[in-house]
Enzyme design. Structure first.
Site, PDB file in Angstrom:
ATOM      1  N   LEU A   1      -6.506   3.025   3.095  1.00  0.00           N
ATOM      2  CA  LEU A   1      -6.905   3.998   4.112  1.00  0.00           C
ATOM      3  C   LEU A   1      -7.864   5.058   3.570  1.00  0.00           C
ATOM      4  CD1 LEU A   1      -6.852   5.353   6.870  1.00  0.00           C
ATOM      5  CD2 LEU A   1      -4.602   6.314   6.299  1.00  0.00           C
TER       6      LEU A   1
ATOM      7  N   THR B   1       3.089   3.133   2.371  1.00  0.00           N
ATOM      8  CA  THR B   1       3.262   2.263   1.205  1.00  0.00           C
ATOM      9  C   THR B   1       2.144   2.535   0.195  1.00  0.00           C
ATOM     10  OG1 THR B   1       2.061   0.490   2.343  1.00  0.00           O
ATOM     11  CG2 THR B   1       4.470   0.482   2.510  1.00  0.00           C
TER      12      THR B   1
ATOM     13  N   THR C   1      -0.312   1.007  -1.984  1.00  0.00           N
ATOM     14  CA  THR C   1      -1.714   0.591  -1.931  1.00  0.00           C
ATOM     15  C   THR C   1      -2.382   1.070  -0.651  1.00  0.00           C
ATOM     16  OG1 THR C   1      -1.219  -1.365  -3.261  1.00  0.00           O
ATOM     17  CG2 THR C   1      -3.284  -1.394  -2.028  1.00  0.00           C
ATOM     18  N   CYS C   2      -1.659   1.004   0.450  1.00  0.00           N
ATOM     19  CA  CYS C   2      -2.199   1.432   1.735  1.00  0.00           C
ATOM     20  C   CYS C   2      -2.539   2.918   1.721  1.00  0.00           C
ATOM     21  CB  CYS C   2      -1.191   1.143   2.844  1.00  0.00           C
ATOM     22  SG  CYS C   2      -0.627  -0.572   2.901  1.00  0.00           S
ATOM     23  N   SER C   3      -1.693   3.719   1.078  1.00  0.00           N
ATOM     24  CA  SER C   3      -1.857   5.170   1.067  1.00  0.00           C
ATOM     25  C   SER C   3      -2.787   5.658  -0.039  1.00  0.00           C
ATOM     26  CB  SER C   3      -0.488   5.845   0.893  1.00  0.00           C
ATOM     27  OG  SER C   3       0.375   5.511   1.955  1.00  0.00           O
TER      28      SER C   3
END
Length: 227
Positions: free
Chosen positions: A98, A90, A92-94
């Site tokens: 992270l 997704t 923001t996560c990517s």
């Protein structure tokens, strides 16, 4: 007229596909409402088993096998940082979450932290492919935890997420179903030392806040308590 039900053919077990041994993974006994009441500082994290994949000695194209990792084996006797997010791949996560921790990994470990974990309600296969797509350096040693820096933890059945009181759904806006609300924490020997929970924690939230669980906030906290 007499109707005769068709005879059922006996079920067949596919040849060459052994049945995996059942694991004794016990879900928390708490009520659903407590699944979304965040754990507090000083509390003990949930005792569950993560079903992961580990590299084995093999020339096969898929040189991995199942490996169960308990909460105690990952966090017991250690001071760890964990950050949890709604989903692999997704935006923001990517793009930020992270990568930020991967970049700050050595700095974080230099402030009295033994390991950094990234958790998502995804299975082990998805988490590995996400790590590879992010360019994380793979740990190819036999028995390794997947990657050399930030370790990706698959919480496929949301057992840890529920036990942490971070279960959230984004059904109507994203079609996610049950996932984890975004947060980060310092876990010292299985107890919560510090917790950063993103604001506005509600079910089926439209926004996905990213204000306090980032790597920079974690680094600043660790600096403030460094002995």
């Amino acid at each position: 007229m007499t109707l005769t039900a068709p005879k059922k053919s006996p079920s067949k077990i596919p040849v060459g596909r052994p049945t995996a041994a059942k694991r004794s993974v016990t879900a928390p006994t708490s009520s659903p409402s407590s699944h979304s009441t965040p754990i507090t500082v000083g509390s003990t994290i949930p005792s569950i088993t993560f079903v992961t994949r580990t590299r084995i000695e093999s020339t096969d194209q898929n040189p991995f096998d199942w490996k169960d990792l308990t909460t105690a084996s990952l966090f017991g006797g250690k001071r760890c940082v964990i950050f949890s997010l709604p989903g692999a791949f997704t935006p923001t996560c990517s793009n930020t979450h992270l990568p930020g921790y991967e970049k700050a990994y050595e700095e974080i470990k230099g402030m009295g932290v033994d390991e950094v974990y990234c958790l998502s309600v995804n299975d082990a296969f998805v988490m590995r492919q996400w790590g590879l797509s992010q360019g994380l350096e793979e740990d190819k040693t036999v028995g390794g935890l997947g990657f050399k820096k930030v370790k990706l933890l698959p919480d496929g059945a949301a057992l840890f997420t529920r036990g942490m009181g971070m279960s959230a759904t984004w059904t109507s806006s994203r079609g996610f179903g049950e996932r984890s609300w975004r947060y980060s924490a310092v876990i010292d020997d299985c107890k919560v030392e510090k917790l950063f929970v993103e604001p506005g924690f509600v079910q089926d939230s439209d926004p996905d806040p990213f204000e306090v669980s980032d790597a920079n906030t974690m680094v600043e906290y660790l600096k403030s308590v460094k002995k």
